[in-house]
Design an enzyme around this catalytic site. Sequence first.
Site, PDB file in Angstrom:
ATOM      1  N   HIS A 124       0.857  -1.186   0.000  1.00  0.00           N
ATOM      2  CA  HIS A 124       0.000   0.000   0.000  1.00  0.00           C
ATOM      3  C   HIS A 124       0.892   1.234   0.000  1.00  0.00           C
ATOM      4  CE1 HIS A 124      -3.251  -2.728   1.895  1.00  0.00           C
ATOM      5  NE2 HIS A 124      -3.456  -2.614   0.602  1.00  0.00           N
ATOM      6  N   ALA A 125       0.710   2.084  -0.973  1.00  0.00           N
ATOM      7  CA  ALA A 125       1.666   3.143  -1.277  1.00  0.00           C
ATOM      8  C   ALA A 125       1.942   4.089  -0.113  1.00  0.00           C
ATOM      9  CB  ALA A 125       1.162   3.939  -2.484  1.00  0.00           C
ATOM     10  N   ARG A 126       0.923   4.432   0.645  1.00  0.00           N
ATOM     11  CA  ARG A 126       1.069   5.456   1.675  1.00  0.00           C
ATOM     12  C   ARG A 126       1.768   4.957   2.938  1.00  0.00           C
ATOM     13  NH1 ARG A 126      -5.471   5.591   2.399  1.00  0.00           N
ATOM     14  NH2 ARG A 126      -5.739   3.599   3.469  1.00  0.00           N
ATOM     15  N   GLU A 127       2.029   3.669   3.034  1.00  0.00           N
ATOM     16  CA  GLU A 127       2.630   3.085   4.241  1.00  0.00           C
ATOM     17  C   GLU A 127       4.153   3.108   4.130  1.00  0.00           C
ATOM     18  OE1 GLU A 127       0.646  -0.718   4.513  1.00  0.00           O
ATOM     19  OE2 GLU A 127      -1.332   0.238   4.466  1.00  0.00           O
ATOM     20  N   ARG A 182      -3.238   4.787  -1.842  1.00  0.00           N
ATOM     21  CA  ARG A 182      -3.109   3.423  -1.340  1.00  0.00           C
ATOM     22  C   ARG A 182      -2.905   2.388  -2.449  1.00  0.00           C
ATOM     23  NH1 ARG A 182      -5.527  -0.124   2.843  1.00  0.00           N
ATOM     24  NH2 ARG A 182      -6.521  -1.945   1.880  1.00  0.00           N
ATOM     25  N   ASN A 199      -3.699  -5.776  -2.108  1.00  0.00           N
ATOM     26  CA  ASN A 199      -3.907  -6.812  -1.091  1.00  0.00           C
ATOM     27  C   ASN A 199      -5.349  -7.319  -1.084  1.00  0.00           C
ATOM     28  OD1 ASN A 199      -2.647  -8.450   0.868  1.00  0.00           O
ATOM     29  ND2 ASN A 199      -3.560  -7.252   2.528  1.00  0.00           N
ATOM     30  N   ARG A 200      -6.051  -7.118  -2.194  1.00  0.00           N
ATOM     31  CA  ARG A 200      -7.369  -7.715  -2.412  1.00  0.00           C
ATOM     32  C   ARG A 200      -7.428  -8.388  -3.784  1.00  0.00           C
ATOM     33  NH1 ARG A 200      -7.095  -5.910   1.932  1.00  0.00           N
ATOM     34  NH2 ARG A 200      -8.661  -4.862   3.229  1.00  0.00           N
ATOM     35  N   HIS A 252       3.159  -4.017   6.583  1.00  0.00           N
ATOM     36  CA  HIS A 252       2.149  -2.981   6.400  1.00  0.00           C
ATOM     37  C   HIS A 252       2.173  -2.014   7.582  1.00  0.00           C
ATOM     38  CE1 HIS A 252      -0.174  -4.927   3.036  1.00  0.00           C
ATOM     39  NE2 HIS A 252       0.463  -5.989   3.502  1.00  0.00           N
ATOM     40  N   ALA A 253       1.289  -1.033   7.556  1.00  0.00           N
ATOM     41  CA  ALA A 253       1.079  -0.106   8.671  1.00  0.00           C
ATOM     42  C   ALA A 253      -0.323   0.494   8.507  1.00  0.00           C
ATOM     43  CB  ALA A 253       2.129   1.008   8.643  1.00  0.00           C
ATOM     44  N   TYR A 254      -0.973   0.775   9.592  1.00  0.00           N
ATOM     45  CA  TYR A 254      -0.514   0.804  10.966  1.00  0.00           C
ATOM     46  C   TYR A 254      -1.527   0.070  11.832  1.00  0.00           C
ATOM     47  CZ  TYR A 254      -4.020   4.532  11.120  1.00  0.00           C
ATOM     48  OH  TYR A 254      -5.190   5.243  10.989  1.00  0.00           O
ATOM     49  N   TYR A 304      -9.781  -7.568  10.770  1.00  0.00           N
ATOM     50  CA  TYR A 304     -11.098  -7.633  10.128  1.00  0.00           C
ATOM     51  C   TYR A 304     -11.061  -8.674   9.023  1.00  0.00           C
ATOM     52  CZ  TYR A 304      -8.574  -4.170   7.255  1.00  0.00           C
ATOM     53  OH  TYR A 304      -7.623  -3.511   6.530  1.00  0.00           O
ATOM     54  N   GLU A 326       1.507  -5.230  10.911  1.00  0.00           N
ATOM     55  CA  GLU A 326       0.991  -3.858  10.889  1.00  0.00           C
ATOM     56  C   GLU A 326       1.854  -3.091  11.883  1.00  0.00           C
ATOM     57  OE1 GLU A 326      -1.264  -2.563   8.986  1.00  0.00           O
ATOM     58  OE2 GLU A 326      -2.311  -4.290   8.130  1.00  0.00           O
TER      59      GLU A 326
END
Length: 366
Positions: A124-127, A182, A199-200, A252-254, A304, A326
């Site tokens: 995910h780009a923003r992490e 993301r 990631n989906r 990943h984060a967070y 989740y 995470e």
Amino acid sequence: WVYLSTLIKILIFFLMVSCCICFQPSFLDFLHRVLISNLQTEIEKQIGYRSSRKRRSEFQYDYEVYHPLEEIRSWMFEMNRTHPHLVDLFSIGQSYEGRPLYVLQLGKRTRPFKKAVWIDCGVHAREWIGPAFCQWFVKEALNSYQHDSSMRRLMNQLNFYIMPVFNVDGYHYSWKTDRFWRKTRSKIPKYHCRGVDANRNWKVKWCDEGASLHPCDDTYCGPFPESEPEVKAVAKFLRKHRKRVKAYISIHAYAQMLLYPYSYKYATIPNFNCVESAAQNAVSALYSAYGVRYRYGPASTTLYVSSGSSIDWAYKNGIPYAFAFELRDTGYYGFLLPETLIHPTCTETMRAVKTIASGLLKKCTK
């Protein structure tokens, strides 16, 4: 008397409210609380204005700041050049926008068919803390090889495949245009929205619960499984090496969690005891650094339910230990984790990953 009693109750109620507001400012916290007063300032601290940030030469690469894609790519070539006996650099394909998907292989060339660990970052780009950790891991593995017997043992007996930036297009876009982007950057026919949640997009219960069919959503699963060239390239590589890859780790984060399958359903994996023990040991090792607590458990119940995830795919394709970290924090900074926290976050995560890798050298019989 009835009217007087009612009036007295009303006056007492308003008096109590007034007291709460006047003498207890924390009462208002139930309404809202400002975590970051100037979001743009925090973004600029990380992106730079990089021209004003003190730059270092390639030989003084700073692992305690975030780096754009171009600098990470140059760093990968430098690692390959300066550590030829322990590092191999190769590409497993191209992104949607034509960027090479580089992977570093770390390990002593002792025998051709060693067990292997896959670690990817930046799905995910923003992490941004993800790519920072992958670089940290490589630095620590190479620098400590001579004097750290535990790391030398891991490098001699295992190969590590490190992909510092999985979602190269999205990561580049998060630096240039949208810090909170993301997804990937693929074009969706008939929609102005772009990108798929990488990631989906894996071929395991694809686009079921926890994923979206709408291209504008952050959890868009894509038009079909492995539609994204980045996902397809990694899946192809892991299928090819599935007999040797014993652990899959995605950073990943967070949230401060260590997750394992299943993500898409509430069920217990067959080797639950071994995986649960590995997760517990990893979280304990992480805690030993700075006392930071991580929750751990199946992704579906700990975080989740989500379908089409990489850890479920890895597990379903024969990789017995599949984990998703995470990293810090739990929401105060979120995706804008300050650069001052790169060092402690990577140090503690390094202990956890080493613990997982060390466990592969022992046979779990639980």
